[in-house]
Design a protein around this motif. Structure first.
Motif, PDB file in Angstrom:
ATOM      1  N   CYS A  10       0.821  -1.214   0.000  1.00 23.74           N
ATOM      2  CA  CYS A  10       0.000   0.000   0.000  1.00 23.74           C
ATOM      3  C   CYS A  10       0.851   1.258   0.000  1.00 23.74           C
ATOM      4  CB  CYS A  10      -0.945   0.000   1.200  1.00 23.74           C
ATOM      5  SG  CYS A  10      -2.345  -1.119   1.018  1.00 23.74           S
ATOM      6  N   LYS A  11       1.873   1.299   0.851  1.00 22.17           N
ATOM      7  CA  LYS A  11       2.694   2.508   0.869  1.00 22.17           C
ATOM      8  C   LYS A  11       3.485   2.657  -0.431  1.00 22.17           C
ATOM      9  CE  LYS A  11       6.095   5.255   3.279  1.00 22.17           C
ATOM     10  NZ  LYS A  11       7.168   5.330   4.279  1.00 22.17           N
ATOM     11  N   SER A  12       3.975   1.551  -0.988  1.00 22.74           N
ATOM     12  CA  SER A  12       4.719   1.615  -2.259  1.00 22.74           C
ATOM     13  C   SER A  12       3.835   2.142  -3.379  1.00 22.74           C
ATOM     14  CB  SER A  12       5.260   0.229  -2.621  1.00 22.74           C
ATOM     15  OG  SER A  12       6.203  -0.227  -1.676  1.00 22.74           O
ATOM     16  N   ILE A  13       2.643   1.585  -3.501  1.00 23.75           N
ATOM     17  CA  ILE A  13       1.712   2.035  -4.539  1.00 23.75           C
ATOM     18  C   ILE A  13       1.424   3.527  -4.366  1.00 23.75           C
ATOM     19  CG2 ILE A  13      -0.646   1.815  -5.438  1.00 23.75           C
ATOM     20  CD1 ILE A  13      -0.468  -1.186  -4.461  1.00 23.75           C
ATOM     21  N   GLY A  14       1.157   3.921  -3.118  1.00 20.71           N
ATOM     22  CA  GLY A  14       0.878   5.321  -2.845  1.00 20.71           C
ATOM     23  C   GLY A  14       2.031   6.233  -3.219  1.00 20.71           C
ATOM     24  N   ARG A  15       3.249   5.863  -2.854  1.00 13.37           N
ATOM     25  CA  ARG A  15       4.422   6.692  -3.185  1.00 13.37           C
ATOM     26  C   ARG A  15       4.681   6.737  -4.680  1.00 13.37           C
ATOM     27  NH1 ARG A  15       6.805  10.096  -2.442  1.00 13.37           N
ATOM     28  NH2 ARG A  15       8.977   9.721  -1.921  1.00 13.37           N
ATOM     29  N   PHE A  16       4.502   5.600  -5.366  1.00  8.60           N
ATOM     30  CA  PHE A  16       4.731   5.574  -6.810  1.00  8.60           C
ATOM     31  C   PHE A  16       3.777   6.543  -7.525  1.00  8.60           C
ATOM     32  CE2 PHE A  16       6.162   0.869  -6.417  1.00  8.60           C
ATOM     33  CZ  PHE A  16       7.423   1.276  -6.012  1.00  8.60           C
ATOM     34  N   VAL A  17       2.519   6.549  -7.108  1.00  9.79           N
ATOM     35  CA  VAL A  17       1.522   7.422  -7.742  1.00  9.79           C
ATOM     36  C   VAL A  17       1.711   8.866  -7.299  1.00  9.79           C
ATOM     37  CG1 VAL A  17      -0.958   7.939  -7.856  1.00  9.79           C
ATOM     38  CG2 VAL A  17      -0.159   5.583  -8.101  1.00  9.79           C
ATOM     39  N   GLN A  18       2.104   9.075  -6.049  1.00  6.78           N
ATOM     40  CA  GLN A  18       2.334  10.421  -5.541  1.00  6.78           C
ATOM     41  C   GLN A  18       3.503  11.090  -6.265  1.00  6.78           C
ATOM     42  OE1 GLN A  18       3.743  10.688  -1.436  1.00  6.78           O
ATOM     43  NE2 GLN A  18       2.345  12.399  -1.049  1.00  6.78           N
ATOM     44  N   GLU A  19       4.494  10.297  -6.621  1.00  8.42           N
ATOM     45  CA  GLU A  19       5.721  10.844  -7.194  1.00  8.42           C
ATOM     46  C   GLU A  19       5.731  10.906  -8.720  1.00  8.42           C
ATOM     47  OE1 GLU A  19       9.327  12.556  -5.820  1.00  8.42           O
ATOM     48  OE2 GLU A  19       7.740  11.609  -4.650  1.00  8.42           O
ATOM     49  N   PHE A  20       4.995   9.952  -9.378  1.00  6.37           N
ATOM     50  CA  PHE A  20       5.053   9.855 -10.840  1.00  6.37           C
ATOM     51  C   PHE A  20       3.673   9.628 -11.442  1.00  6.37           C
ATOM     52  CE2 PHE A  20       8.954   7.987  -9.079  1.00  6.37           C
ATOM     53  CZ  PHE A  20       9.945   8.729  -9.705  1.00  6.37           C
ATOM     54  N   GLN A  21       3.555  10.028 -12.699  1.00  2.97           N
ATOM     55  CA  GLN A  21       2.396   9.651 -13.497  1.00  2.97           C
ATOM     56  C   GLN A  21       2.824   8.450 -14.343  1.00  2.97           C
ATOM     57  OE1 GLN A  21       0.971  12.552 -16.396  1.00  2.97           O
ATOM     58  NE2 GLN A  21      -1.130  12.061 -15.817  1.00  2.97           N
ATOM     59  N   TRP A  22       2.013   7.391 -14.345  1.00  2.00           N
ATOM     60  CA  TRP A  22       2.379   6.130 -14.983  1.00  2.00           C
ATOM     61  C   TRP A  22       1.543   5.892 -16.239  1.00  2.00           C
ATOM     62  CZ3 TRP A  22       5.894   2.493 -12.705  1.00  2.00           C
ATOM     63  CH2 TRP A  22       6.451   2.941 -11.497  1.00  2.00           C
ATOM     64  N   LYS A  23       2.229   5.445 -17.305  1.00  2.29           N
ATOM     65  CA  LYS A  23       1.548   5.133 -18.560  1.00  2.29           C
ATOM     66  C   LYS A  23       2.183   3.885 -19.168  1.00  2.29           C
ATOM     67  CE  LYS A  23       0.612   6.995 -23.188  1.00  2.29           C
ATOM     68  NZ  LYS A  23       0.852   8.131 -24.112  1.00  2.29           N
ATOM     69  N   LEU A  24       1.357   2.917 -19.552  1.00  3.63           N
ATOM     70  CA  LEU A  24       1.885   1.695 -20.156  1.00  3.63           C
ATOM     71  C   LEU A  24       2.498   1.977 -21.522  1.00  3.63           C
ATOM     72  CD1 LEU A  24      -0.892  -0.982 -19.416  1.00  3.63           C
ATOM     73  CD2 LEU A  24       1.288  -0.672 -18.223  1.00  3.63           C
ATOM     74  N   CYS A  25       3.562   1.258 -21.840  1.00  6.80           N
ATOM     75  CA  CYS A  25       4.137   1.344 -23.187  1.00  6.80           C
ATOM     76  C   CYS A  25       3.157   0.763 -24.195  1.00  6.80           C
ATOM     77  CB  CYS A  25       5.461   0.593 -23.246  1.00  6.80           C
ATOM     78  SG  CYS A  25       6.763   1.335 -22.241  1.00  6.80           S
ATOM     79  N   GLU A  26       3.326   1.119 -25.432  1.00 11.40           N
ATOM     80  CA  GLU A  26       2.428   0.636 -26.490  1.00 11.40           C
ATOM     81  C   GLU A  26       2.468  -0.896 -26.566  1.00 11.40           C
ATOM     82  OE1 GLU A  26       1.640   1.241 -31.308  1.00 11.40           O
ATOM     83  OE2 GLU A  26       3.168   2.438 -30.261  1.00 11.40           O
ATOM     84  N   GLY A  27       1.292  -1.495 -26.599  1.00  8.44           N
ATOM     85  CA  GLY A  27       1.174  -2.949 -26.682  1.00  8.44           C
ATOM     86  C   GLY A  27       1.262  -3.663 -25.347  1.00  8.44           C
ATOM     87  N   GLU A  28       1.567  -2.930 -24.270  1.00  8.21           N
ATOM     88  CA  GLU A  28       1.756  -3.544 -22.962  1.00  8.21           C
ATOM     89  C   GLU A  28       0.451  -4.051 -22.356  1.00  8.21           C
ATOM     90  OE1 GLU A  28       3.967  -4.885 -19.676  1.00  8.21           O
ATOM     91  OE2 GLU A  28       4.548  -4.286 -21.690  1.00  8.21           O
ATOM     92  N   GLU A  29      -0.687  -3.465 -22.767  1.00  5.45           N
ATOM     93  CA  GLU A  29      -1.977  -3.900 -22.215  1.00  5.45           C
ATOM     94  C   GLU A  29      -2.241  -5.376 -22.477  1.00  5.45           C
ATOM     95  OE1 GLU A  29      -5.465  -1.666 -23.042  1.00  5.45           O
ATOM     96  OE2 GLU A  29      -4.526   0.275 -22.672  1.00  5.45           O
ATOM     97  N   GLU A  30      -1.694  -5.882 -23.587  1.00  7.47           N
ATOM     98  CA  GLU A  30      -1.908  -7.292 -23.942  1.00  7.47           C
ATOM     99  C   GLU A  30      -0.916  -8.218 -23.276  1.00  7.47           C
ATOM    100  OE1 GLU A  30      -4.615  -7.803 -25.677  1.00  7.47           O
ATOM    101  OE2 GLU A  30      -4.842  -5.622 -25.737  1.00  7.47           O
ATOM    102  N   ASN A  31       0.057  -7.648 -22.578  1.00  4.26           N
ATOM    103  CA  ASN A  31       1.120  -8.449 -21.963  1.00  4.26           C
ATOM    104  C   ASN A  31       0.681  -8.926 -20.584  1.00  4.26           C
ATOM    105  OD1 ASN A  31       3.545  -9.625 -21.289  1.00  4.26           O
ATOM    106  ND2 ASN A  31       4.659  -7.700 -21.060  1.00  4.26           N
ATOM    107  N   VAL A  32      -0.242  -9.895 -20.573  1.00  6.26           N
ATOM    108  CA  VAL A  32      -0.826 -10.347 -19.300  1.00  6.26           C
ATOM    109  C   VAL A  32      -0.600 -11.842 -19.049  1.00  6.26           C
ATOM    110  CG1 VAL A  32      -2.578  -8.544 -19.204  1.00  6.26           C
ATOM    111  CG2 VAL A  32      -3.078 -10.667 -20.436  1.00  6.26           C
ATOM    112  N   ASP A  33       0.293 -12.464 -19.807  1.00  8.31           N
ATOM    113  CA  ASP A  33       0.595 -13.877 -19.573  1.00  8.31           C
ATOM    114  C   ASP A  33       1.199 -14.062 -18.189  1.00  8.31           C
ATOM    115  OD1 ASP A  33      -0.288 -14.515 -22.071  1.00  8.31           O
ATOM    116  OD2 ASP A  33       1.700 -14.564 -22.989  1.00  8.31           O
ATOM    117  N   THR A  34       0.964 -15.239 -17.620  1.00  7.89           N
ATOM    118  CA  THR A  34       1.466 -15.530 -16.281  1.00  7.89           C
ATOM    119  C   THR A  34       2.355 -16.771 -16.280  1.00  7.89           C
ATOM    120  OG1 THR A  34      -0.545 -16.792 -15.772  1.00  7.89           O
ATOM    121  CG2 THR A  34      -0.509 -14.468 -15.141  1.00  7.89           C
ATOM    122  N   VAL A  35       3.160 -16.907 -15.242  1.00  6.66           N
ATOM    123  CA  VAL A  35       4.010 -18.082 -15.069  1.00  6.66           C
ATOM    124  C   VAL A  35       3.123 -19.275 -14.720  1.00  6.66           C
ATOM    125  CG1 VAL A  35       5.915 -19.082 -13.734  1.00  6.66           C
ATOM    126  CG2 VAL A  35       5.896 -16.633 -14.258  1.00  6.66           C
TER     127      VAL A  35
END
Length: 503
Positions: A460-485
């Protein structure tokens, strides 16, 4: 005359063999196709192998959830010679983990895990009993309980600030380029794990048994990466216990080599810390607490318990945090809402752990990520050691139980649009801000994960700090990159995102 006797004996032997084979096939046929009254419905399978062929994709949580739509939340399958009851709803899962716990409190481990857990010498894998209670008491008192978490808070604060500095460094070095959050998070979590377990971070160590000086990432590989992959190794003999005498040297040697390296590295690390403690250093650690446990713990138990704290700190928290940032980067409206909430509560100050209860949307993001991307989709199998009932069905002793948390958290009867990531669902008044039971991602009852509080605080604190400090945007095509181990929901490839410092 001798020829006649030989023919007669051969005929007798062939008759007995044929009869034995027919009897075996009949037993298997009955178990596969005839279900005793009052028992759960059975998913049809083949003779001998049962339903193994239907699990070859190694995504059992997905297959189990699909079968639940046809056979209901409780059903049986056969994995070779073994009978397995699969539970797929919150109601029956809680019944098994809480109400019927006394009947389902032990485990039967596959071959790889027997070796890697040192014969269940771990809090997470030990059978419930006095030894388990001792192990868990040591863990909670030393590093994972509420009081220990307060004492160790500076380590967590330092870890998160180090990640923020590293992310700023990435932006300066490569403006507009993709950042690899996983690599940064993995490094810092490993540092935290080493500090808590051993009393210091370690860059390298000479391992006498291997005759090698191991770098930090070689240590990480020996203690975390290799055992994690080894834990999901499948040995076909586990499904056919009556064939356990058949050698499978390739599988055995691979796991035993992992165990050998892991043991050698842990011995070297512990010996190093014993020397430091003798010099009055590194005395506030899990290792020092275990060594002072009235000498009731063996050398192997101490080694395995310290290792367990390292591997578990270094893995699942990262998985949850990475998926949360993936979803926030994918959904800018949710990211903006979270940023506004943090700004309203914290103003110009950086987010602190004291703020977490004042940030309901941040908590909702955390719990929705646990629900949608459950880190451990199927609870390690439990063993029913006495006849019992679950979901109104009779379950005989000797049956194993698989609790499919993924199916519980994507059940259409429990969740509206379960395939969608919607944090607002957890803003309902029925959920408290720090309620860790809402998704059962940490289990329930007396075997609830001991690290749940630490995981929540870090994520929770990591997520909060990441959003507080930066604006995040996925790279192109990254939305489809959801495969799992395989066998997990761990993201197969690290998330690639472009981050922009907030002014």
């Amino acid at each position: 005359m001798a020829d006649l006797l030989l023919l007669e004996n051969s005929t007798t032997v062939m008759f007995l063999l044929s009869s034995g084979i027919c009897f075996l096939l009949w037993v298997v046929f009955k178990k596969v196709f005839f279900q005793p009254k009052g028992h759960p419905p059975a998913v049809p399978g083949f003779p001998v192998i049962g339903n193994l062929h239907q699990l070859k994709a190694k995504k059992p949580h997905l297959t189990f959830a699909r079968w639940a739509e046809t056979y209901g939340p409780v059903y049986t399958i056969r994995t070779g010679a073994l009978s397995l009851v699969v539970l797929n709803s919150t109601e029956v899962a809680k019944e098994a983990m809480v109400t019927k716990f006394s009947s389902i409190s032990t485990r039967k481990l596959p071959s790889a895990l027997k070796i890697l857990t040192g014969g269940k010498t771990m809090v997470a894998m030990s059978d419930y009993g006095e030894e388990h209670k001792l192990f868990k008491k040591c863990l909670l008192t030393s590093i994972l309980g509420a009081n220990a978490q307060k004492r160790l808070r500076p380590n967590r604060d330092s870890m998160i600030e180090n990640m923020i500095k590293s992310l700023h460094g990435e932006v300066r070095a490569n403006p507009g380029g993709a950042v690899n959050l996983r690599a940064i998070f993995k490094n810092e979590l490993f540092s935290l794990a080493l500090k808590q377990a051993l009393g210091e971070d370690i860059d390298s160590i000479y391992v006498e048994e291997l005759g090698l000086e191991l770098s930090r990432w070689e240590i990480f590989r020996a203690l975390v990466d290799d055992p994690m992959m080894g834990a999901i190794e499948v040995d076909w003999r586990d499904f056919f216990p009556y064939l356990s005498w058949v050698p499978n040297r390739r599988a055995e040697s691979k796991i035993r080599e992992m165990d050998r390296r892991r043991t050698a590295v842990m011995k070297a690390l512990i010996e190093r810390q014993k020397k430091r403690m003798a010099a009055g250093e590194g005395t506030d650690s899990y290792l020092s607490a275990l060594l002072n446990e009235d000498e009731t713990l063996t050398e192997k138990q101490v080694r395995m318990l310290v290792w367990e704290s390292i591997i578990e700190t270094s893995d699942t928290t990262m998985v949850t945090t990475e998926w949360a940032m993936f979803e926030l980067a994918k959904n800018p409206q949710y990211q903006d809402y979270l940023y506004q909430e943090i700004e309203k509560v914290c103003g110009g100050e950086t987010i602190k752990e004291e703020n977490l209860q004042q940030l309901p949307y941040l908590n909702a993001v955390f719990h929705e990520t646990l629900r949608r991307h459950t880190p451990v989709p199927v609870v390690p199998l439990r063993y029913i050691h006495e006849d019992t009932q679950i979901g109104g069905y009779n379950i005989p002793a000797g049956t194993q139980v698989a609790i499919n948390i993924y199916a519980c958290n994507t059940d259409k009867n429990e969740w509206e649009e379960p395939e969608e990531w919607k944090p607002e669902r957890f803003l309902d008044e029925k959920y408290e801000a720090t309620d860790l039971y809402k998704t059962m991602a940490f289990g329930a009852g007396r075997r609830m994960c001991a690290g749940s509080l630490q995981a929540m605080l870090i994520a929770c604190k990591s997520i909060g700090r990441f959003v507080q400090e930066f604006q995040w945007k996925l790279c192109e095509g990254e939305e489809e990159n959801v495969d799992t181990v395989v066998l997990t929901t761990h993201k197969l490839h690290p998330m690639k995102a472009i981050i922009t410092p907030r002014v």
